[in-house]
Design a protein around this motif. Sequence first.
Motif, PDB file in Angstrom:
ATOM      1  N   ASP A  99      32.396  36.333  29.930  1.00  0.00           N
ATOM      2  CA  ASP A  99      32.736  34.940  30.207  1.00  0.00           C
ATOM      3  C   ASP A  99      31.760  34.417  31.251  1.00  0.00           C
ATOM      4  OD1 ASP A  99      35.750  33.076  31.189  1.00  0.00           O
ATOM      5  OD2 ASP A  99      33.715  32.440  30.756  1.00  0.00           O
ATOM      6  N   GLN A 122      38.578  24.613  49.049  1.00  0.00           N
ATOM      7  CA  GLN A 122      38.902  24.759  47.632  1.00  0.00           C
ATOM      8  C   GLN A 122      39.261  26.204  47.308  1.00  0.00           C
ATOM      9  OE1 GLN A 122      39.034  22.127  45.444  1.00  0.00           O
ATOM     10  NE2 GLN A 122      38.637  20.863  47.233  1.00  0.00           N
ATOM     11  N   GLY A 123      39.864  26.386  46.154  1.00  0.00           N
ATOM     12  CA  GLY A 123      40.114  27.737  45.679  1.00  0.00           C
ATOM     13  C   GLY A 123      38.892  28.289  44.965  1.00  0.00           C
ATOM     14  N   PRO A 124      38.861  29.581  44.741  1.00  0.00           N
ATOM     15  CA  PRO A 124      37.730  30.182  44.023  1.00  0.00           C
ATOM     16  C   PRO A 124      37.621  29.668  42.595  1.00  0.00           C
ATOM     17  CG  PRO A 124      39.034  31.861  45.148  1.00  0.00           C
ATOM     18  CD  PRO A 124      39.817  30.597  45.195  1.00  0.00           C
ATOM     19  N   LEU A 145      46.979  30.578  48.322  1.00  0.00           N
ATOM     20  CA  LEU A 145      46.444  30.112  47.049  1.00  0.00           C
ATOM     21  C   LEU A 145      47.364  30.514  45.912  1.00  0.00           C
ATOM     22  CD1 LEU A 145      42.843  31.419  47.699  1.00  0.00           C
ATOM     23  CD2 LEU A 145      43.350  29.008  47.331  1.00  0.00           C
ATOM     24  N   GLY A 164      38.253  37.864  51.585  1.00  0.00           N
ATOM     25  CA  GLY A 164      38.596  37.414  50.254  1.00  0.00           C
ATOM     26  C   GLY A 164      40.102  37.295  50.095  1.00  0.00           C
ATOM     27  N   GLU A 211      45.440  43.881  38.611  1.00  0.00           N
ATOM     28  CA  GLU A 211      45.163  43.166  39.862  1.00  0.00           C
ATOM     29  C   GLU A 211      43.678  43.209  40.204  1.00  0.00           C
ATOM     30  OE1 GLU A 211      47.246  44.745  43.200  1.00  0.00           O
ATOM     31  OE2 GLU A 211      46.267  43.421  44.666  1.00  0.00           O
ATOM     32  N   ALA A 212      43.165  42.061  40.614  1.00  0.00           N
ATOM     33  CA  ALA A 212      41.779  41.979  41.063  1.00  0.00           C
ATOM     34  C   ALA A 212      41.730  42.085  42.579  1.00  0.00           C
ATOM     35  CB  ALA A 212      41.153  40.662  40.607  1.00  0.00           C
ATOM     36  N   PHE A 223      42.515  28.772  39.965  1.00  0.00           N
ATOM     37  CA  PHE A 223      43.074  28.711  41.317  1.00  0.00           C
ATOM     38  C   PHE A 223      43.351  27.275  41.727  1.00  0.00           C
ATOM     39  CE2 PHE A 223      42.772  32.881  43.374  1.00  0.00           C
ATOM     40  CZ  PHE A 223      42.011  33.590  42.444  1.00  0.00           C
ATOM     41  N   GLY A 224      44.399  27.091  42.539  1.00  0.00           N
ATOM     42  CA  GLY A 224      44.604  25.832  43.215  1.00  0.00           C
ATOM     43  C   GLY A 224      43.713  25.743  44.447  1.00  0.00           C
ATOM     44  N   ALA A 225      43.756  24.593  45.119  1.00  0.00           N
ATOM     45  CA  ALA A 225      42.915  24.385  46.303  1.00  0.00           C
ATOM     46  C   ALA A 225      43.485  25.049  47.548  1.00  0.00           C
ATOM     47  CB  ALA A 225      42.712  22.896  46.548  1.00  0.00           C
ATOM     48  N   GLY A 246      37.053  34.452  56.636  1.00  0.00           N
ATOM     49  CA  GLY A 246      36.033  35.472  56.499  1.00  0.00           C
ATOM     50  C   GLY A 246      36.403  36.625  55.584  1.00  0.00           C
ATOM     51  N   GLN A 265      30.977  29.119  32.997  1.00  0.00           N
ATOM     52  CA  GLN A 265      30.879  28.271  34.173  1.00  0.00           C
ATOM     53  C   GLN A 265      29.645  28.585  35.018  1.00  0.00           C
ATOM     54  OE1 GLN A 265      33.050  25.690  34.535  1.00  0.00           O
ATOM     55  NE2 GLN A 265      33.667  26.444  32.523  1.00  0.00           N
ATOM     56  N   LEU A 270      32.170  35.020  46.138  1.00  0.00           N
ATOM     57  CA  LEU A 270      33.107  36.151  46.175  1.00  0.00           C
ATOM     58  C   LEU A 270      32.918  37.030  44.946  1.00  0.00           C
ATOM     59  CD1 LEU A 270      36.306  34.140  47.123  1.00  0.00           C
ATOM     60  CD2 LEU A 270      35.267  35.879  48.565  1.00  0.00           C
ATOM     61  N   TYR A 310      32.913  34.776  41.843  1.00  0.00           N
ATOM     62  CA  TYR A 310      33.545  33.478  42.069  1.00  0.00           C
ATOM     63  C   TYR A 310      32.740  32.694  43.099  1.00  0.00           C
ATOM     64  CZ  TYR A 310      38.033  34.804  39.866  1.00  0.00           C
ATOM     65  OH  TYR A 310      39.027  35.166  38.981  1.00  0.00           O
ATOM     66  N   PHE A 345      39.330  41.510  45.920  1.00  0.00           N
ATOM     67  CA  PHE A 345      38.190  40.716  46.313  1.00  0.00           C
ATOM     68  C   PHE A 345      37.418  41.360  47.461  1.00  0.00           C
ATOM     69  CE2 PHE A 345      38.482  36.596  44.143  1.00  0.00           C
ATOM     70  CZ  PHE A 345      39.742  36.684  43.576  1.00  0.00           C
ATOM     71  N   GLY A 346      36.118  41.126  47.462  1.00  0.00           N
ATOM     72  CA  GLY A 346      35.298  41.464  48.617  1.00  0.00           C
ATOM     73  C   GLY A 346      35.401  40.377  49.669  1.00  0.00           C
ATOM     74  N   GLN A 347      34.681  40.572  50.784  1.00  0.00           N
ATOM     75  CA  GLN A 347      34.738  39.615  51.882  1.00  0.00           C
ATOM     76  C   GLN A 347      33.908  38.371  51.607  1.00  0.00           C
ATOM     77  OE1 GLN A 347      33.577  42.544  54.987  1.00  0.00           O
ATOM     78  NE2 GLN A 347      35.463  41.941  55.989  1.00  0.00           N
ATOM     79  N   GLN A 362      33.417  29.727  46.005  1.00  0.00           N
ATOM     80  CA  GLN A 362      34.479  29.036  46.736  1.00  0.00           C
ATOM     81  C   GLN A 362      33.860  28.025  47.696  1.00  0.00           C
ATOM     82  OE1 GLN A 362      37.191  31.433  49.104  1.00  0.00           O
ATOM     83  NE2 GLN A 362      38.817  29.911  48.894  1.00  0.00           N
TER      84      GLN A 362
END
Lengths: 113, 111
Positions: free
Chosen positions: A56, A41-43, B88, B42, A101-102, B101-103, B40, A59, A91, A35, A104-106, A37
């Motif tokens: 996929d 904004q969102g990812p 989010l 996810g 469920e996904a 995702f939303g903002a 910092g 994008q 991300l 992703y 996420f990393g940092q 980000q």
Amino acid sequence: EAGVVQSPRYKIIEKKQPVAFWCNPISGHNTLYWYLQNLGQGPELLIRYENEEAVDDSQLPKDRFSAERLKGVDSTLKIQPAELGDSAVYLCASSLNQNTEAFFGQGTRLTVV
Amino acid sequence: TQLLEQSPQFLSIQEGENLTVYCNSSSVFSSLQWYRQEPGEGPVLLVTVVTGGEVKKLKRLTFQFGDARKDSSLHITAAQPGDTGLYLCAGEADSWGKLQFGAGTQVVVTP
């Protein structure tokens, strides 16, 4: 158990230079996501892998971005050449499959100057 | 144009107060998720809702999914500084083909 590991955490490069990000997903997770980000904004999904197959990548800006997931485990995302507008957090996330469920990393914060 | 609209964009409150954030779309969600993201880090999944009218509670957090499955809200009771973060929402709709995702709503809870 370790979560999703990304490196580097931060990267500053000059425009037109190449850059690569690395992601080690949670062991046993077949699905891997990259992703983007932007600040405030969102990812936004760049690419999704099911094992080693990119299922996929609609994008992903293919003129400068590329990704691979060799052996269906670790993944790398590359930008060549980088542009100022690529500054963002990248991300990586993984899940058992696309319906679970996904995690996420940092993220890797990229600054292009 | 965002497919999911979150409001407000920013919310600053004192510890102990209540707050509600909203997530809206013109599309019908097949499922909707709420995440919290700290600086910092996810995003971390808080809840998934799939049924119209569904209400889920997670300690002081209450999540509501609209009857028409086009909107959702997150209510925090007696907010604490540890609730500070970017909230989010993310949803899947048949016409989108992927999770969007939303903002986000940035929540700051001060002691």
